[in-house]
Design a protein around this motif. Sequence first.
Motif, short mmCIF file in Angstrom:
data_model
loop_
_atom_site.label_atom_id
_atom_site.label_comp_id
_atom_site.label_asym_id
_atom_site.label_seq_id
_atom_site.Cartn_x
_atom_site.Cartn_y
_atom_site.Cartn_z
N ALA A 300 29.14 25.01 81.29
CA ALA A 300 30.36 25.69 80.82
C ALA A 300 30.09 26.45 79.52
CB ALA A 300 31.49 24.69 80.64
N LYS A 301 29.29 25.85 78.64
CA LYS A 301 28.95 26.53 77.38
C LYS A 301 28.17 27.80 77.64
CE LYS A 301 28.75 22.28 74.61
NZ LYS A 301 27.85 21.37 73.88
N MET A 302 27.30 27.76 78.63
CA MET A 302 26.53 28.96 78.97
C MET A 302 27.43 30.02 79.59
SD MET A 302 23.07 27.24 80.56
CE MET A 302 22.24 28.82 80.74
N LEU A 303 28.31 29.60 80.49
CA LEU A 303 29.21 30.54 81.16
C LEU A 303 30.20 31.18 80.21
CD1 LEU A 303 29.92 28.57 84.45
CD2 LEU A 303 28.99 30.88 84.34
N LEU A 304 30.49 30.52 79.11
CA LEU A 304 31.46 31.03 78.15
C LEU A 304 31.12 32.46 77.71
CD1 LEU A 304 33.94 30.47 76.38
CD2 LEU A 304 32.43 29.41 74.71
N PRO A 308 34.30 33.58 81.20
CA PRO A 308 35.17 32.51 80.71
C PRO A 308 36.00 31.83 81.80
CG PRO A 308 35.27 34.40 79.25
CD PRO A 308 34.50 34.84 80.46
N LYS A 309 36.39 32.59 82.83
CA LYS A 309 37.19 31.99 83.91
C LYS A 309 36.38 30.92 84.64
CE LYS A 309 40.03 33.17 87.93
NZ LYS A 309 40.53 34.27 88.80
N GLN A 310 35.13 31.24 84.97
CA GLN A 310 34.26 30.25 85.61
C GLN A 310 33.96 29.10 84.66
OE1 GLN A 310 30.79 30.88 88.03
NE2 GLN A 310 31.33 33.03 88.32
N ALA A 311 33.80 29.41 83.38
CA ALA A 311 33.54 28.37 82.38
C ALA A 311 34.66 27.35 82.38
CB ALA A 311 33.37 28.99 81.00
N ASP A 312 35.91 27.83 82.48
CA ASP A 312 37.06 26.93 82.51
C ASP A 312 37.01 26.03 83.74
OD1 ASP A 312 39.96 26.44 81.35
OD2 ASP A 312 40.19 26.65 83.53
N ALA A 313 36.70 26.61 84.90
CA ALA A 313 36.65 25.82 86.13
C ALA A 313 35.55 24.77 86.07
CB ALA A 313 36.43 26.75 87.33
N VAL A 314 34.39 25.13 85.56
CA VAL A 314 33.27 24.19 85.47
C VAL A 314 33.58 23.09 84.45
CG1 VAL A 314 30.86 23.97 84.72
CG2 VAL A 314 31.54 25.83 86.25
N CYS A 315 34.23 23.46 83.35
CA CYS A 315 34.58 22.47 82.33
C CYS A 315 35.56 21.43 82.89
CB CYS A 315 35.18 23.18 81.12
SG CYS A 315 35.18 22.19 79.62
N ALA A 340 39.80 28.77 76.31
CA ALA A 340 41.14 29.35 76.35
C ALA A 340 41.30 30.45 75.30
CB ALA A 340 42.20 28.26 76.16
N CYS A 341 40.73 30.24 74.11
CA CYS A 341 40.77 31.28 73.07
C CYS A 341 40.02 32.53 73.54
CB CYS A 341 40.16 30.75 71.78
SG CYS A 341 41.21 29.60 70.87
N LYS A 342 38.90 32.32 74.17
CA LYS A 342 38.12 33.44 74.68
C LYS A 342 38.93 34.24 75.70
CE LYS A 342 33.84 35.29 75.03
NZ LYS A 342 32.98 35.70 73.90
N ARG A 343 39.77 33.54 76.48
CA ARG A 343 40.59 34.20 77.49
C ARG A 343 41.94 34.66 76.92
NH1 ARG A 343 40.98 30.40 82.61
NH2 ARG A 343 41.74 32.35 83.53
N GLU A 344 42.12 34.43 75.59
CA GLU A 344 43.35 34.80 74.88
C GLU A 344 44.56 34.05 75.40
OE1 GLU A 344 43.75 39.03 74.80
OE2 GLU A 344 41.92 39.33 73.62
#
Length: 389
Positions: A300-304, A308-315, A340-344
């Motif tokens: 998730a940290k890498m996907l960020l 970011p959407k995939q990062a959220d799902a993986v997290c 979530a901040c990254k996705r505003e």
Amino acid sequence: MTLGEKIRKVRVGKGFAQIESTEGRAASGVLSAIADRLEGALDPVTIENERRAQALGRYQTAMERKQKLDFAGALDLLEELLMQPFFGVSEGELMCETAECYLHEGNHPESFHWYHYALEAASAAQDQAALILAYKGLGHLEFAQGRFPYALRHFDRALALSERLPNQNGALTTHLYVLQGLCQKRMQNMKDAMQCFRLAVSCCEGTVNRRSAVWLLLLIARLFREMSFEWEAKAYTERAASLLREDPLLEDTDIPTHYGVLLGIPGNMEEVCKVLREYLTRLDDEGYAFEAGIGYVELAKMLLAVDPKQADAVCRLAFERLPDEPQYESAVCALLGEIACKREAYQAALGHYQRAADGFKQMKQAKQWAHAMQVMSWIYRKLEGARIS
């Protein structure tokens, strides 16, 4: 010319055979006397220092752009720097960085030329580090074009130079063993490929950080499985799970930047993440849910940085697999807040950070709690203006 030599040259040009004695004066007073006598004649020295500082700043910006996969933007700065060499980064290294950006851009002829320019410059300067980078880069270039015997030859040269360095870089040696193994595998030399992969694991476990060893073991497990060595693949999977189990703390963990190299996919972070997710899914399917959860946090940290959407799902996959304890819950919530901040999605971020802060407070982790509260304050200002903090 050194700074002392420049001062001497300016002093002689001004007609001062020597600086008058300043007996009893402190060192700072002596320097003030020199500056007064030269009447600003050292301006060219100051200008040169400023030029070097600006060049170094541009180089750092180029590396930041490269890390964000903005290779075209990095190239603009690198080619400008090559026109004005500066102290701190060798010409060979600059050329290698330029060649690598062209490789990622898909411009193989230009990449080929720059790597060979780098070889010439590094050979002339006897710059072993730049020579290794150049041979390794040429290996990637040949590998990308399916010319595996030529790629293997370049990786062999890079490894031979690397092993002769007084302070051998364990991570680099590991990468080169893996790359050799990938070439051998593509050439259907399975016995040689297996030996290279085993050497990579031995080197990695002895000298490289634990996170790198985990991903390498998962990579090797996959490769051995593809070669129908199921029992050895299973053994490597279990070793990877064991390392994850021994190191469950999630906060303040750095993500190594060389997973793409280990996978033979330089620069394409989305593809790297896709392959790593396949590894973790297999780990999960084989019953290592807790270990897969830790791996999903890393992924998730890498996907960020790329999705970011995939990062959220993986997290959230990590959240479901890790124990319901503050030690894990707080770290994952903080990461969900960052995503979530990254996705505003600031309202959602507030909820995640509040939950993380509560957990950090319960565990008496003051540093993490303070950071969570600081981010929450920033979010409030973002949402409602500076009057709420």
